[in-house]
Every structure is written in structure tokens, then in C-alpha cells.
Design a protein around this motif. Structure first.
Motif, mmCIF file in Angstrom:
data_model
loop_
_atom_site.group_PDB
_atom_site.id
_atom_site.type_symbol
_atom_site.label_atom_id
_atom_site.label_comp_id
_atom_site.label_asym_id
_atom_site.label_seq_id
_atom_site.Cartn_x
_atom_site.Cartn_y
_atom_site.Cartn_z
ATOM 1 N N CYS A 96 24.575 32.205 -5.321
ATOM 2 C CA CYS A 96 25.486 33.027 -4.341
ATOM 3 C C CYS A 96 26.420 34.161 -4.967
ATOM 4 O O CYS A 96 26.669 34.163 -5.972
ATOM 5 C CB CYS A 96 26.612 31.982 -3.934
ATOM 6 N N HIS A 98 29.093 34.904 -4.167
ATOM 7 C CA HIS A 98 30.666 34.558 -4.335
ATOM 8 C C HIS A 98 30.742 34.410 -6.049
ATOM 9 O O HIS A 98 31.312 35.142 -6.656
ATOM 10 C CB HIS A 98 30.984 33.435 -3.235
ATOM 11 N N ARG A 99 30.525 33.228 -6.306
ATOM 12 C CA ARG A 99 30.843 32.973 -7.800
ATOM 13 C C ARG A 99 29.551 32.531 -8.421
ATOM 14 O O ARG A 99 29.483 32.080 -9.588
ATOM 15 C CB ARG A 99 31.794 32.201 -7.953
ATOM 16 N N GLY A 100 28.182 32.692 -7.723
ATOM 17 C CA GLY A 100 26.997 32.334 -8.494
ATOM 18 C C GLY A 100 26.491 31.031 -8.273
ATOM 19 O O GLY A 100 25.414 30.752 -8.955
ATOM 20 N N ALA A 101 27.005 29.960 -7.511
ATOM 21 C CA ALA A 101 26.444 28.675 -7.251
ATOM 22 C C ALA A 101 24.925 28.719 -6.858
ATOM 23 O O ALA A 101 24.363 29.814 -6.151
ATOM 24 C CB ALA A 101 27.256 27.937 -6.439
ATOM 25 N N CYS A 116 26.038 27.714 0.998
ATOM 26 C CA CYS A 116 26.477 27.468 -0.215
ATOM 27 C C CYS A 116 27.311 26.214 -0.436
ATOM 28 O O CYS A 116 28.282 26.048 0.314
ATOM 29 C CB CYS A 116 27.130 28.492 -1.152
ATOM 30 N N TYR A 118 29.284 25.352 -2.456
ATOM 31 C CA TYR A 118 30.360 25.225 -3.360
ATOM 32 C C TYR A 118 31.937 25.647 -2.472
ATOM 33 O O TYR A 118 32.604 24.855 -2.121
ATOM 34 C CB TYR A 118 30.483 26.387 -4.422
ATOM 35 N N HIS A 119 31.695 26.781 -1.637
ATOM 36 C CA HIS A 119 32.564 26.921 -0.662
ATOM 37 C C HIS A 119 32.149 27.827 0.817
ATOM 38 O O HIS A 119 32.715 28.177 1.547
ATOM 39 C CB HIS A 119 33.434 28.578 -1.428
ATOM 40 N N ASN A 120 30.845 27.318 0.961
ATOM 41 C CA ASN A 120 30.204 27.233 2.171
ATOM 42 C C ASN A 120 29.993 28.625 2.655
ATOM 43 O O ASN A 120 29.896 29.011 3.689
ATOM 44 C CB ASN A 120 31.093 26.517 3.292
ATOM 45 N N TRP A 121 29.876 29.732 1.985
ATOM 46 C CA TRP A 121 29.446 30.832 2.246
ATOM 47 C C TRP A 121 27.889 30.702 2.767
ATOM 48 O O TRP A 121 27.204 29.934 2.293
ATOM 49 C CB TRP A 121 29.170 32.048 1.274
HETATM 50 FE FE1 FES Z 1 29.026 30.091 -3.268
HETATM 51 FE FE2 FES Z 1 31.585 29.987 -3.486
HETATM 52 S S1 FES Z 1 29.981 30.019 -5.015
HETATM 53 S S2 FES Z 1 30.387 29.939 -1.785
#
Ligand code: FES
Length: 383
Positions: A96, A98-101, A116, A118-121
Motif C-alpha cells: 500500500c 499509505h504505509r506499506g501494508a 487495504c 490496515y486503513h482501507n485505502w
Molecule cells: Fe494501507 Fe494504511 S497501510 S491503508
């Protein structure tokens, strides 16, 4: 599809049968330093090579319809492959922006969007970022620049090739050297997955040596299938890619038939390898695909072993294919890799400085020679 070359290989096979079940032979015995299987620095160079070469990561049949995807972890890199509405394959680092998940768990299916965990992006099948959770509170970002990172990819002969390093040029036709014109016969793009397993093994070259080796069949595989086919291999190469067969008396019947009527189905068997890490054993109706990858150390590897059938199976055919898949998994786990893991430990005992590949083991010879050549190119910056 190169029918002429299939016929030429069948002619060659018949000549080996008529000569008394002879193997093809290279010029001399070839010696490989034992250190090549053990040295961490060399192993790292091999891993780097894997990261720049086109790797065959999926059969097109695993992503058959528009909107389908396959996610898998390859040498610790999460990869997402998708098939777009135009039928074209794309590949991305499955991480991702955002922060790589890891966005999509390993597996396959059909999806228009990937959220994603983690935070649903949210991303679409083209890897574009199409949704940012609570965007009004997040701050100023340009979502057009925040798609998944693309990976070079190409599809040939129903096989999906991906390079693990973003931005690496890919010339798949140059790499395949016309081999895809043979592989095209199998119709991999329509094959159905029956079974997929991950098997831990020894150093990836110890494992791969076995896939290029018929010499061992009646001995190591005495109790399973090894006495059913000749252990006198016949090799043919297209660049670094090799097909291996052995003298097949059943082909003698072709001599009574005009060559333009020879049935491709009886000429396509054997083991087909794609450098540096693929083995396919089967025929037009399906078979076993093995994808080998270096593990996390010189002494380990991971093989993804998959069994496919060409046509939608009936329930009985599926059950039969599942039994065959389980049989091959047992053979590789308990015979090939059981032996390979112990072989690997024995090499580390430093009793020998070299291992030998005989004149009748030309496939292994060529594999090691070409691997060395690729590594030399990398070292010299000439790849
Ligand atoms: Fe994917 Fe935050 S790491 S939405």
C-alpha cells in the motif's frame, strides 16, 4: 506453434530408440565447485539475478477472465497480478502507498477493487488509488501519483512473466528464444488449477538439478515411478530453456505414418524447463508445474507445486487429478527433497571440492554453465 520442431525432436527421439536406448551426450564430464551450493555471497548474487530476470509466476488460466487476480509472495516480495478488462496482464508490488501494508492476501479470485486491510485505502485492478479513507482529514496528497508500484510483466504462450524489480526493462521474446512457440501448444492460458502446495527444499540449485536429471529415476524413484521410463535423457535447448525427454519406444509407430500426420499429442511429453526456476512435466491434457525460488539462506528453497488439467474436469476427473497431484507431492517431498536436503548437509561437510555432471547429464551441465554466465554478466555490468 512450431510443429516442425516437434517433429524434429520426435525424429531425434526415434533415432535414440533405434540406436538402443541411448542418451544425448555432451563433450566431457563437467565439474561444479561445491562452494557454488554453499557460499552466501554467491547465493546473494543468484538472488539478485532472480530479481532481474522474468519469472514465470502464473499460468494465464489462473487469471482467465477480465477482473481476475492472483496475489503471491515471491522471495519475500508481495506480488499482485491482475487481468484488465482488455485482457491484458498487469503486475504490481502488493504494498500500500499509505504505509506499506500488503493490500491483497495471497490467493486468487475476481475483484474490481482491492481494499487495504490496515486503513482501507482502495485500489482498482489497474493499480490506481481510487479511495482514501477520511480524505478530508488526511491532508494534501496527489492520489494520481499514489497507485501501486507497477512491475514489468508479459504474457506468452499462456504464461505470465513478471520481473520483481520495478523499472527493469523486459524483452520477453528475446529471453524466450522462440521456446514459447513450442510451449504455445499446451494452451496454458486455459488450464484449470487442481492443486497448489508449497514445499520447502534444499539450495535451489540442488533442487533444480533434480528436475534436469533422468539419470536417477530408476534408483531414487524405484518404489514410485522411476522404472516406467528410460533414464537416458535427450536434451534440447532454446537459449537457457531446456526440454528433456528419453527414448520412447511408443514413437516407433510414427515411422509408419507420413510426418505431416504425426500426432502432436504423442510428441509433447517429457520435462519442459524455463530458466532459471520452472519445470513442467505433463502433456496436452495437463500436468505438474513447479516454480522454484531461493529460500532465505543458501541451504533452503521454496517450490510452489501446482497441478493443472487442460479442460474443465468432471467430478471423477477432478478426483483422479487430485490423486495424481498428491502422488507427485509425496514423491518430491519424500524422495527428491528428502535426498536433496541431506545432500546439502553432506556438501557442507567439505569432504569434496566439486560435484560431477556426466556426459549423460548435459542438461545440468548447461544449466550451471549458463547460470555462471549470467552471474558473470551481472558482475561485469554487461547484462
Ligand atoms: Fe494501507 Fe494504511 S497501510 S491503508
Amino acid at each position: 506453434m512450431n510443429r516442425h520442431e516437434f517433429i524434429d525432436m520426435a525424429r531425434e527421439n526415434i533415432a535414440h530408440v533405434e540406436a538402443g536406448n541411448t542418451p544425448s551426450q555432451s563433450d566431457d564430464v563437467y565439474r561444479v565447485p561445491v562452494a557454488n551450493y554453499l557460499d552466501p555471497a554467491r547465493w546473494q548474487r543468484e538472488v539478485n539475478l532472480f530479481r532481474r530476470l522474468p519469472l514465470m509466476l502464473a499460468l494465464g488460466g489462473e487469471l482467465r477472465e477480465p477482473g481476475s487476480y492472483k496475489a503471491m509472495t515471491v522471495m519475500e516480495t508481495p506480488v499482485l497480478m491482475t487481468r484488465g478488462s482488455d485482457g491484458a496482464i498487469s503486475a504490481f508490488v502488493n504494498s500500500c502507498s499509505h504505509r506499506g501494508a500488503v493490500v491483497v492476501p495471497d490467493g486468487s479470485g475476481v475483484a474490481r477493487r482491492f481494499a487495504c486491510p490496515y486503513h482501507n485505502w482502495t485500489y482498482n485492478g489497474s493499480g490506481e488509488l481510487v479511495g482514501v479513507t477520511d480524505r478530508e482529514f488526511f491532508g494534501d496528497i496527489d492520489i494520481a501519483c499514489l497507485g501501486l508500484t507497477p512491475l514489468p510483466c508479459a504474457e506468452r504462450a499462456g504464461l505470465v512473466f513478471v520481473v520483481l524489480t520495478p523499472g527493469t526493462p523486459i524483452d520477453i521474446d528475446d529471453y524466450l528464444c522462440g521456446y514459447d512457440q513450442l510451449l504455445d501448444y499446451f494452451g496454458f492460458g486455459d488450464w484449470q488449477l487442481i492443486s497448489q502446495k508449497s514445499i520447502e527444499g534444499p539450495n535451489w540449485k540442488v533442487a533444480y538439478d533434480g528436475y534436469l536429471d533422468f539419470y536417477h529415476l530408476p534408483f531414487l524413484h524405484r518404489a514410485t515411478f522411476g522404472t516406467e521410463i528410460s533414464n537416458k535423457p535427450i536434451y534440447r535447448a532454446w537459449g537457457p530453456h531446456q526440454r528433456m525427454t528419453s527414448p520412447d519406444p511408443r514413437l516407433l509407430a510414427l515411422r509408419d505414418v507420413p510426418e505431416d500426420e504425426w500426432d502432436l499429442d504423442v510428441m509433447c511429453g517429457g520435462v519442459w524447463t524455463i530458466f532459471p526456476h520452472i519445470s513442467f512435466a505433463g502433456n496436452h491434457s495437463g500436468g505438474l508445474v513447479s516454480q522454484l525460488f531461493p529460500g532465505t539462506s543458501p541451504g533452503s528453497s521454496t517450490t510452489i507445486q501446482s497441478y493443472f488439467v487442460a479442460d474443465e474436469p468432471t467430478e471423477a476427473e477432478r478426483t483422479d487429478a487430485e490423486h495424481r497431484a498428491a502422488f507427485f507431492e509425496m514423491v518430491v517431498r519424500t524422495e527428491d527433497y528428502y535426498t536433496g536436503i541431506r545432500l546439502q548437509r553432506a556438501l557442507a561437510a567439505a569432504a569434496k571440492s566439486e560435484v560431477l555432471f556426466g556426459r549423460n547429464e548435459g542438461g545440468g551441465q548447461l544449466f550451471h554453465q549458463l547460470l555462471d554466465r549470467y552471474l558473470d554478466e551481472d558482475a561485469n555490468g554487461t547484462s
